[in-house]
Scaffold this active site. Structure first.
Site, mmCIF file in Angstrom:
data_model
loop_
_atom_site.group_PDB
_atom_site.id
_atom_site.type_symbol
_atom_site.label_atom_id
_atom_site.label_comp_id
_atom_site.label_asym_id
_atom_site.label_seq_id
_atom_site.Cartn_x
_atom_site.Cartn_y
_atom_site.Cartn_z
ATOM 1 C CD GLU A 197 3.411 11.676 -2.293
ATOM 2 O OE1 GLU A 197 2.668 11.209 -3.165
ATOM 3 O OE2 GLU A 197 3.696 12.893 -2.196
ATOM 4 N N GLY A 204 6.955 14.264 1.848
ATOM 5 C CA GLY A 204 6.314 15.504 2.278
ATOM 6 C C GLY A 204 4.848 15.363 2.605
ATOM 7 C CB ILE A 258 6.045 1.408 0.866
ATOM 8 C CG1 ILE A 258 5.881 2.853 0.397
ATOM 9 C CG2 ILE A 258 4.916 0.530 0.357
ATOM 10 C CD1 ILE A 258 4.692 3.585 0.980
ATOM 11 C CD GLU A 279 -2.020 2.105 8.693
ATOM 12 O OE1 GLU A 279 -3.251 2.095 8.534
ATOM 13 O OE2 GLU A 279 -1.225 1.940 7.760
ATOM 14 C CE1 TYR A 328 -4.031 2.057 0.940
ATOM 15 C CE2 TYR A 328 -2.569 3.109 2.531
ATOM 16 C CZ TYR A 328 -3.764 3.083 1.835
ATOM 17 O OH TYR A 328 -4.702 4.064 2.041
#
Length: 406
Positions: free
Chosen positions: A142, A144, A172, A385, A138
């Site tokens: 990023e 930023g 990731i 998360e 998933y």
């Protein structure tokens, strides 16, 4: 509508089965995996053969469905409750293993909720292979834009029957080994959330590369990758949900991301509960073995009080988590509850593991006890998360919907 925090027979059987496996198999190799920054592939294959893969594959597509006891005797769905029961016990053994078990992983929920039948058949179908192990992933975060999902800057532009992706994703889970990754991008940043699109990007696609594998303080045996996209051409058939979905839903991509969080945040909370319980159990056993806590010594009384307090905190965190997934299984809106259990479990986990180290003093630095590993592993749970600060904002917005809260 009532709620019962007692585990039913199927849930209790799953808890006991996974705890036994965690105690006899997972903990035995947890420290070695931590030192090697990876889990043994044969061990992962064995776990996969037991049906303990990461992320549920729909039964109609060749998987185990929602797992043992996913439906109660009265027809009530229990998939999310079963998932958190299993996740807590696996994390009790080794939380890094929970993150890298073969399966669709965090890519599973958005594929299942938003993917077309053809996409689901193709990408869930990969996991029918019984001769090897496979992963999904998933890709949202990023450099930023982490908790600020609306701020993603990976771009996609339409070029005939293709979309061209450019950008970077970081942190990731299983991103380097995954057969496919759900990647979020924006077709027009000025559109905000309405410009978000989600794509299924296959491993080996030209322009898609693994830039690096991170070295971390905790969860060392889980793979965390940085992914790059440079003029990466993705056929329109791999636009998650198809082009019609985005014409009907102005914020289809953003809604896919948010819906995923309502499912995954309680799982993260369950893992944090498992880490805290692991440290607490080890500390209690150490103190019982090495101290005569029944003696009327003031310090011993303080130790017993601290143990009791930690037990109350972990139990409260567990019940918050159960409440969130109970709502999810009944298809009740649970965004506030998912955020609450995620934020609270991370706070409790950090406090409990810290206090456990304090109670056993110098022995807490002994790697073999796994308490120092628990302390390292728990640190990220307030971050991934969605950070604790973001969870508080989400909760506040739902408590006071008519008041602007930035």
């Amino acid at each position: 509508m009532g709620i019962d925090f007692e585990l039913d027979k199927a849930q209790a059987q799953l808890r006991d089965m996974v705890r036994m496996f965690a105690k006899s198999q997972i903990r035995a190799q947890a420290l070695k995996a931590d030192r090697n920054h990876d889990h043994d592939r044969k061990f992962l294959k064995m776990i996969n053969s037991m049906g303990l893969g990461g992320g549920a594959v729909p039964k109609e597509l060749g998987g185990e469905g929602d797992g043992i006891g996913a439906t109660a005797k009265k027809g009530e769905r229990q998939a999310n409750r079963m998932a958190v029961v299993g996740a807590e016990e696996l994390a009790w053994g080794d939380p890094s293993l929970m993150l890298v078990m073969p399966g669709p992983g965090l890519g599973g929920p958005p594929l299942r909720s938003s993917g077309t039948p053809e996409q689901q058949a193709k990408y869930f179908g990969i996991f029918k292979d019984k001769n090897d192990i496979h992963w999904g992933a998933y890709g949202l975060t990023e450099p930023g834009a982490g908790s600020d999902v609306a701020g993603i800057s990976t771009t996609c532009r339409k070029d005939g029957d293709y979309y061209v992706l450019n950008g970077t994703k970081c942190f990731i889970t299983c991103g380097g080994r995954a057969d496919w990754v759900i990647v979020f991008a924006t077709i027009d940043k000025s559109q905000g959330r309405a410009g978000h699109r989600a794509f299924i990007v296959e491993k080996g696609t030209p322009g898609f590369s693994v830039l690096k594998i991170e070295k971390k303080l905790g969860l060392r045996a889980s793979e965390t990758a940085m992914l790059g996209f440079e003029e990466c051409r993705i056929h329109k058939d791999n636009l998650l949900g198809g082009e019609d979905r985005y014409e009907k839903l102005a914020k289809g991509g953003f809604q896919t991301a948010m819906k995923t969080f309502d499912t995954t945040r309680p799982l993260v909370a369950a893992m944090a509960n498992g880490i805290a319980q692991s440290a607490l159990d080890t500390t209690r056993d150490f103190l019982v073995k090495n101290y005569e806590l029944g003696r009327p010594v003031p310090r011993y009384a303080a130790i017993k009080e601290k143990l009791a307090r930690m037990d109350r905190l972990v139990q409260a965190s567990r019940y918050l988590t159960y409440h969130a997934v109970w709502m999810a299984d009944l298809d009740l809106a649970n965004t506030k509850e998912a955020s609450a259990c995620k934020a609270y479990s991370a706070k409790v986990g950090k406090e409990v593991t810290r206090d456990c180290l304090d109670l056993i003093r110098g022995h807490g630095c002994e790697e073999e006890l796994l308490v120092e590993k628990a302390f390292r592993d728990i640190q990220v749970y307030d971050i991934f998360e969605g950070t604790g600060q973001v969870q508080k904002l989400i909760i506040s917005r739902r408590l006071m919907p008519d008041i602007r809260i930035d």
